[in-house]
Write an enzyme that holds these catalytic residues in place. Structure first.
Site, mmCIF file in Angstrom:
data_model
loop_
_atom_site.group_PDB
_atom_site.id
_atom_site.type_symbol
_atom_site.label_atom_id
_atom_site.label_comp_id
_atom_site.label_asym_id
_atom_site.label_seq_id
_atom_site.Cartn_x
_atom_site.Cartn_y
_atom_site.Cartn_z
ATOM 1 N N GLU A 1 89.466 41.737 50.638
ATOM 2 C CA GLU A 1 88.764 42.217 51.665
ATOM 3 C C GLU A 1 89.053 41.466 52.894
ATOM 4 O O GLU A 1 89.013 40.386 52.798
ATOM 5 C CB GLU A 1 87.365 42.572 51.173
ATOM 6 C CG GLU A 1 86.308 42.733 52.480
ATOM 7 C CD GLU A 1 86.651 43.999 53.365
ATOM 8 O OE1 GLU A 1 86.986 44.929 52.669
ATOM 9 O OE2 GLU A 1 86.637 44.011 54.410
ATOM 10 N N GLN A 2 89.273 42.063 53.919
ATOM 11 C CA GLN A 2 89.707 41.242 55.218
ATOM 12 C C GLN A 2 88.583 40.840 55.715
ATOM 13 O O GLN A 2 88.451 39.752 56.352
ATOM 14 C CB GLN A 2 90.097 42.270 56.303
ATOM 15 C CG GLN A 2 89.222 43.307 56.789
ATOM 16 C CD GLN A 2 89.815 44.145 57.969
ATOM 17 O OE1 GLN A 2 91.204 43.762 58.262
ATOM 18 N NE2 GLN A 2 89.143 44.943 58.431
ATOM 19 N N ARG B 1 74.167 53.613 54.090
ATOM 20 C CA ARG B 1 75.746 53.185 53.239
ATOM 21 C C ARG B 1 75.558 51.914 52.499
ATOM 22 O O ARG B 1 76.246 51.752 51.657
ATOM 23 C CB ARG B 1 76.525 53.054 54.433
ATOM 24 C CG ARG B 1 76.721 54.481 55.169
ATOM 25 C CD ARG B 1 77.303 54.038 56.568
ATOM 26 N NE ARG B 1 78.989 53.798 56.353
ATOM 27 C CZ ARG B 1 79.657 54.879 56.221
ATOM 28 N NH1 ARG B 1 79.323 56.042 56.328
ATOM 29 N NH2 ARG B 1 81.105 54.774 56.021
ATOM 30 N N TYR C 1 68.676 63.063 57.959
ATOM 31 C CA TYR C 1 68.113 63.209 56.571
ATOM 32 C C TYR C 1 67.452 61.736 56.518
ATOM 33 O O TYR C 1 67.698 60.824 57.111
ATOM 34 C CB TYR C 1 69.097 63.510 55.960
ATOM 35 C CG TYR C 1 70.453 62.596 55.873
ATOM 36 C CD1 TYR C 1 70.602 61.368 55.729
ATOM 37 C CD2 TYR C 1 71.296 63.134 56.820
ATOM 38 C CE1 TYR C 1 71.776 60.642 55.500
ATOM 39 C CE2 TYR C 1 72.589 62.628 56.922
ATOM 40 C CZ TYR C 1 72.804 61.223 56.531
ATOM 41 O OH TYR C 1 73.852 60.595 56.491
ATOM 42 N N ASP D 1 89.597 56.875 52.898
ATOM 43 C CA ASP D 1 89.958 57.089 54.100
ATOM 44 C C ASP D 1 91.469 56.604 54.468
ATOM 45 O O ASP D 1 92.170 57.186 55.242
ATOM 46 C CB ASP D 1 89.257 56.443 55.241
ATOM 47 C CG ASP D 1 87.720 57.196 55.526
ATOM 48 O OD1 ASP D 1 87.671 58.269 54.623
ATOM 49 O OD2 ASP D 1 87.059 56.607 56.346
#
Ligand SMILES: Cc1cc2nc3c(=O)[nH]c(=O)nc-3n(C[C@H](O)[C@H](O)[C@H](O)COP(=O)(O)OP(=O)(O)OC[C@H]3O[C@@H](n4cnc5c(N)ncnc54)[C@H](O)[C@@H]3O)c2cc1C
Length: 395
Positions: A32-33, A106, A215, A297
């Site tokens: 992971e960067q 998230r 929501y 993505d």
């Protein structure tokens, strides 16, 4: 025999890939960067096609603790506030699809996946490691860093998001273009939400040329609010908590109903994202070639108008795990397994990408199209809003 998977990117897709591969008996090295594992942004909706996967990975209990489970999805007119149509979720969703419709922050989903990775024990996590280049060599795939470090594994998964370096090298098809939409996102303590809107529902307020989605997240303690407008993409792709964003939102909502304007006024900090996507996938070679596969993505950035980007990353990961599981012969069977992953995934994802684009047109419709939309939702709301082809999918 140890089978080693390299993963570029530690977002929702990369962590999900690590969970699935470790469950399939692979050792994973994830790069992971960023200097810390974290998720920016706000909320996510997860349809039953995605929550079903978390349940299968033994994460149903954690999801239950972290998420909210809305009772309905309600489409409203952004102009008048009038209800246009509704789809019951909650118990109906559980009964119909065997898994819940969830909304959560998230970072809660990210944390859930990170814990699952750590509990699995077969993954080595490396922070501050931006992947720049890879090379497919006869024995596998090599990753190289600017400081001269080289690691080798049997296969590589590019889960490095919409600006994927792995994709750029694999497909060389340039950056994902902006869609011409800006997403403003805010989180409000539920106590600050006007009483009439303090409900356990997903609301989609449909306007001409904009829409708003709200929501509950964080177990119902906060409300996630997303305002999507049409506009010129600014130079800065993502800004968070910048002065002036609240005024932009209020200006955009000027023609909307008072309830929606009150809701936006209750938010104290906004972030703004310029949305990007790519045309729907047109073949499996866009998702895997040789010993390299793309996921999430990196493979298929999509407009968030069907709320399925993260869900597709979870589905990709589940399929990847299924395809990698039986592989023993790394020379022949491994490229074939990644090819199978791509064949299984590309049409499904293309359908979701296309539907996301179409939803944007419907949500932002003007004139006669808007009247037709509102009438259609009034007459056929539940039938139009329920999507068995999407929610009923099992990997
Ligand atoms: C406004 C908005 C609302 C949304 N709502 C929903 C929703 O309700 N439901 C849903 O399912 N989806 C939703 N999405 C989509 C969802 O957020 C994405 O599809 C999902 O986060 C993609 O995850 P990912 O892991 O593929 O990519 P990312 O989350 O972008 O993660 C990529 C990771 O790779 C790292 N990285 C990048 N480059 C490198 C490199 N070279 N080397 C190493 N690491 C690297 C990054 O730091 C990052 O951690 C929404 C999106 C937006 C913009």
């Amino acid at each position: 025999m140890t089978r080693q998977l390299l993963v570029a990117g530690g977002g929702i897709g990369g962590l999900a890939a690590a969970v699935a591969a470790a469950r399939a008996g692979w050792e994973v090295r994830l790069y992971e960067q960023a200097q810390a594992f974290a998720e920016v942004g706000a909320g996510l909706q997860l349809g039953p096609n995605a929550t079903r996967i978390l349940q299968a990975w033994g994460q149903g209990g954690a999801l239950q603790r972290l998420a909210s489970f809305p009772e309905r999805l309600v489409a409203r007119s952004a102009r008048s506030g009038r209800e246009l149509g509704r789809l019951p979720l909650g118990a109906r969703c559980l009964k119909r699809y065997g898994a819940p419709y969830a909304t959560l922050h998230r970072s809660d989903l990210h944390e859930l996946l990170l814990r699952a990775v750590q509990a699995g024990g077969a993954t080595h996590l490396h922070l501050d490691s931006p992947v720049e280049r890879f090379e497919q060599v006869p024995e596998g795939v090599q990753l190289a860093w600017a400081d001269g470090r080289i690691v080798e594994g049997d296969a590589l998964v590019g889960a490095d998001g919409v600006w994927s370096a792995v994709r750029e090298q694999l497909l060389a098809d340039g950056p994902a273009p902006p869609t011409g939409h800006l997403a403003y996102r805010a989180l409000l303590p539920m106590a600050d939400v006007p009483a009439a809107l303090r409900t356990l529902e997903v609301s989609a307020w449909l306007g001409p040329r904009l829409h708003v989605v709200s929501y509950p997240v964080c177990g119902g303690e906060q409300l996630n609010l997303v305002v999507i407008v049409q506009g010129t993409p600014p130079e800065e792709h993502r800004v968070w908590d910048e002065p002036g964003l609240a005024e932009d939102v209020q200006q955009a909502l000027a023609g909307c109903c008072p309830a929606l304007q009150d809701l936006a006024r209750a938010a104290s900090a906004w972030g703004r994202w310029s949305l990007c996507d790519r045309a729907p996938l047109s073949g499996p070679s866009q998702m895997a070639q040789g010993r390299v596969a793309l996921l999430g993505d990196a493979a298929h950035p999509m407009r968030p108008f069907l709320a399925q980007g993260a869900a597709m990353a979870l589905e990709d990961a589940a399929e990847l795990g299924r395809c990698l599981g039986p592989v023993q012969d790394l020379q022949l069977a491994l490229p074939a397994a990644l090819g199978r992953y791509a064949v299984q995934r590309w049409q499904r994802v293309a359908q979701v990408q296309a539907r996301s684009r179409r939803n944007g047109e419907v949500f932002h419709a003007t004139g006669l199209q808007r009247l037709g939309r509102d009438l259609g939702l009034g007459l056929l709301g539940r039938r139009l809003m329920d999507l068995p082809w999407l929610y009923g999918h099992t990997a």
